[in-house]
Write a protein that holds these residues in place. Sequence first.
Motif, short mmCIF file in Angstrom:
data_model
loop_
_atom_site.label_atom_id
_atom_site.label_comp_id
_atom_site.label_asym_id
_atom_site.label_seq_id
_atom_site.Cartn_x
_atom_site.Cartn_y
_atom_site.Cartn_z
N SER A 140 0.82 -1.21 0.00
CA SER A 140 0.00 0.00 0.00
C SER A 140 0.85 1.26 0.00
N ARG A 141 2.11 1.16 0.45
CA ARG A 141 3.04 2.28 0.40
C ARG A 141 3.92 2.24 -0.85
N GLY A 142 3.95 1.09 -1.54
CA GLY A 142 4.86 0.96 -2.67
C GLY A 142 6.30 0.98 -2.19
N GLN A 143 6.60 0.12 -1.21
CA GLN A 143 7.90 0.17 -0.56
C GLN A 143 8.39 -1.24 -0.25
N VAL A 144 9.69 -1.47 -0.50
CA VAL A 144 10.35 -2.72 -0.14
C VAL A 144 11.61 -2.37 0.64
N ILE A 145 11.63 -2.76 1.92
CA ILE A 145 12.77 -2.49 2.80
C ILE A 145 13.61 -3.76 2.91
N THR A 146 14.92 -3.63 2.77
CA THR A 146 15.83 -4.77 2.87
C THR A 146 16.82 -4.54 4.00
N GLY A 147 17.17 -5.62 4.73
CA GLY A 147 18.13 -5.50 5.82
C GLY A 147 18.81 -6.81 6.12
N ASP A 148 19.81 -6.77 6.98
CA ASP A 148 20.58 -7.95 7.37
C ASP A 148 19.81 -8.75 8.41
N ILE A 149 19.68 -10.05 8.17
CA ILE A 149 18.86 -10.87 9.04
C ILE A 149 19.51 -11.10 10.40
N HIS A 150 20.82 -10.99 10.49
CA HIS A 150 21.51 -11.25 11.75
C HIS A 150 21.52 -10.01 12.65
N SER A 151 21.82 -8.85 12.09
CA SER A 151 21.85 -7.62 12.88
C SER A 151 20.50 -6.93 12.95
N GLY A 152 19.65 -7.19 11.95
CA GLY A 152 18.36 -6.52 11.89
C GLY A 152 18.43 -5.14 11.26
N LEU A 153 19.64 -4.67 10.90
CA LEU A 153 19.81 -3.32 10.38
C LEU A 153 19.37 -3.22 8.92
N GLN A 154 18.76 -2.09 8.59
CA GLN A 154 18.29 -1.84 7.23
C GLN A 154 19.47 -1.52 6.31
N SER A 155 19.39 -2.02 5.06
CA SER A 155 20.44 -1.73 4.09
C SER A 155 19.92 -0.99 2.86
N ARG A 156 18.66 -1.26 2.45
CA ARG A 156 18.10 -0.59 1.28
C ARG A 156 16.64 -0.25 1.50
N ASP A 157 16.20 0.81 0.81
CA ASP A 157 14.81 1.23 0.82
C ASP A 157 14.40 1.50 -0.62
N GLN A 158 13.61 0.57 -1.20
CA GLN A 158 13.23 0.69 -2.60
C GLN A 158 11.80 1.22 -2.70
N ARG A 159 11.61 2.27 -3.48
CA ARG A 159 10.29 2.78 -3.80
C ARG A 159 9.84 2.14 -5.10
N VAL A 160 8.72 1.45 -5.06
CA VAL A 160 8.25 0.68 -6.21
C VAL A 160 6.79 1.01 -6.47
N PRO A 161 6.22 0.56 -7.61
CA PRO A 161 4.79 0.76 -7.83
C PRO A 161 3.97 0.05 -6.74
N TYR A 162 2.79 0.59 -6.45
CA TYR A 162 1.90 -0.07 -5.48
C TYR A 162 1.62 -1.50 -5.95
N PHE A 163 1.64 -2.45 -5.01
CA PHE A 163 1.49 -3.85 -5.40
C PHE A 163 0.60 -4.59 -4.40
N LEU A 164 0.17 -5.80 -4.81
CA LEU A 164 -0.73 -6.62 -3.99
C LEU A 164 0.01 -7.70 -3.22
N ASP A 165 1.10 -8.20 -3.79
CA ASP A 165 1.86 -9.29 -3.16
C ASP A 165 3.30 -9.20 -3.64
N GLY A 166 4.24 -9.69 -2.83
CA GLY A 166 5.64 -9.62 -3.21
C GLY A 166 6.44 -10.77 -2.67
N LEU A 167 7.57 -11.05 -3.35
CA LEU A 167 8.41 -12.17 -2.97
C LEU A 167 9.83 -11.91 -3.47
N PRO A 168 10.86 -12.13 -2.64
CA PRO A 168 12.23 -11.97 -3.14
C PRO A 168 12.67 -13.19 -3.94
N LEU A 169 13.28 -12.96 -5.10
CA LEU A 169 13.86 -14.05 -5.88
C LEU A 169 15.34 -14.20 -5.59
#
Length: 342
Positions: free
Chosen positions: A122-151
């Motif tokens: 609903s925000r058109g946003q994909v946030i990425t971060g390190d799974i061990h530290s929990g810290l954010q690494s990227r903030d992607q602004r994308v078109p509004y979407f209904l479902d998402g999945l990392p490949l």
Amino acid sequence: MKKNRLLHLMICTLGGVSCIVLLWGFSVWRTRHPNGFLRKQPSHKIYGTGFIKLPDQQHYIAGIDSQFVYLGSKTLRARLLCVKPGTKDSSTVLIRPSDTLRFNEDAAVRICGNEYFIFDGSRGQVITGDIHSGLQSRDQRVPYFLDGLPLTNSIVIAKLLTKGRKSALVTLNGGVVSHSYLLPQQGDGIFMPDGVIVSPPDGKRLIYVYYYCNRFLCFDQCLKLTYKANTIDTVTHPHIRVAENKSNGDISLASPAVFVNKHCATNGSYLFIHSTLKADNETDVTHGRASAIDIYRVDNGRYIYTIYLPDLDGYKLRDLRVCGSTMVALFGPYVYYYQLDF
């Protein structure tokens, strides 16, 4: 006159008896042939290996790999629970994105490799971060979407609506659309092609399974369609009724939709589909007390056989994932582990 009355009475009697016989025959046919398909039911293909009970039913499976099952929470959205399959050992990772991020109700966490992905359609946003530290690494602004999945760690797949309100799948690299595929449309184009996106841990394939009819599609990483296939049931057209709000043009479901396929997962070799329909060779007890998981080959879409996940403590299946020969399923507050023998 009496002969006419007697004849009329005989005709009525025969007509009534004929109706009863026809109704009885139809009920027998419906009992024996309710959906027009059969399931292969081999034994000893799956074994339960243990479970863990969670404090509530708000968790969902965010991902799975050879070491952990990752559980997100719908209430504690910034917490990620990491559980070792087959054990009760667990640890918690606190997701720490930037202070400007606020989780929406539909935001979901997904895991790929050593990174987490927060999908907020609903925000058109994909946030990425390190799974061990929990810290954010990227903030992607994308078109509004209904479902998402990392490949992969840099490419994500999303399902969205076009300006013409048609459903499409797109790949996003750095927030930019690189490939797209317009899903075949039926009816209103919004609910009819609704479904779930699944991908194996290596991200080399993408499978889209329709919720309301017997269809699934297989793609490569560039959304090139490799094949179309059908599930074993006979529902070729979704049983959906929609209603349109004439004042603003919004379309909604006029009645609850009938699910054909619900939860899905893949380990790269096989596709696992939780089917809600009863096969002709299943008993009411089997259908009522267990979830049928139909298994298909990923390379060609062919049906292999079906395994069953019995209800656990009265709870029905509500999510599942597979990595290699390990299957993990959610039943209410329980995380249950299985070993596949094929």
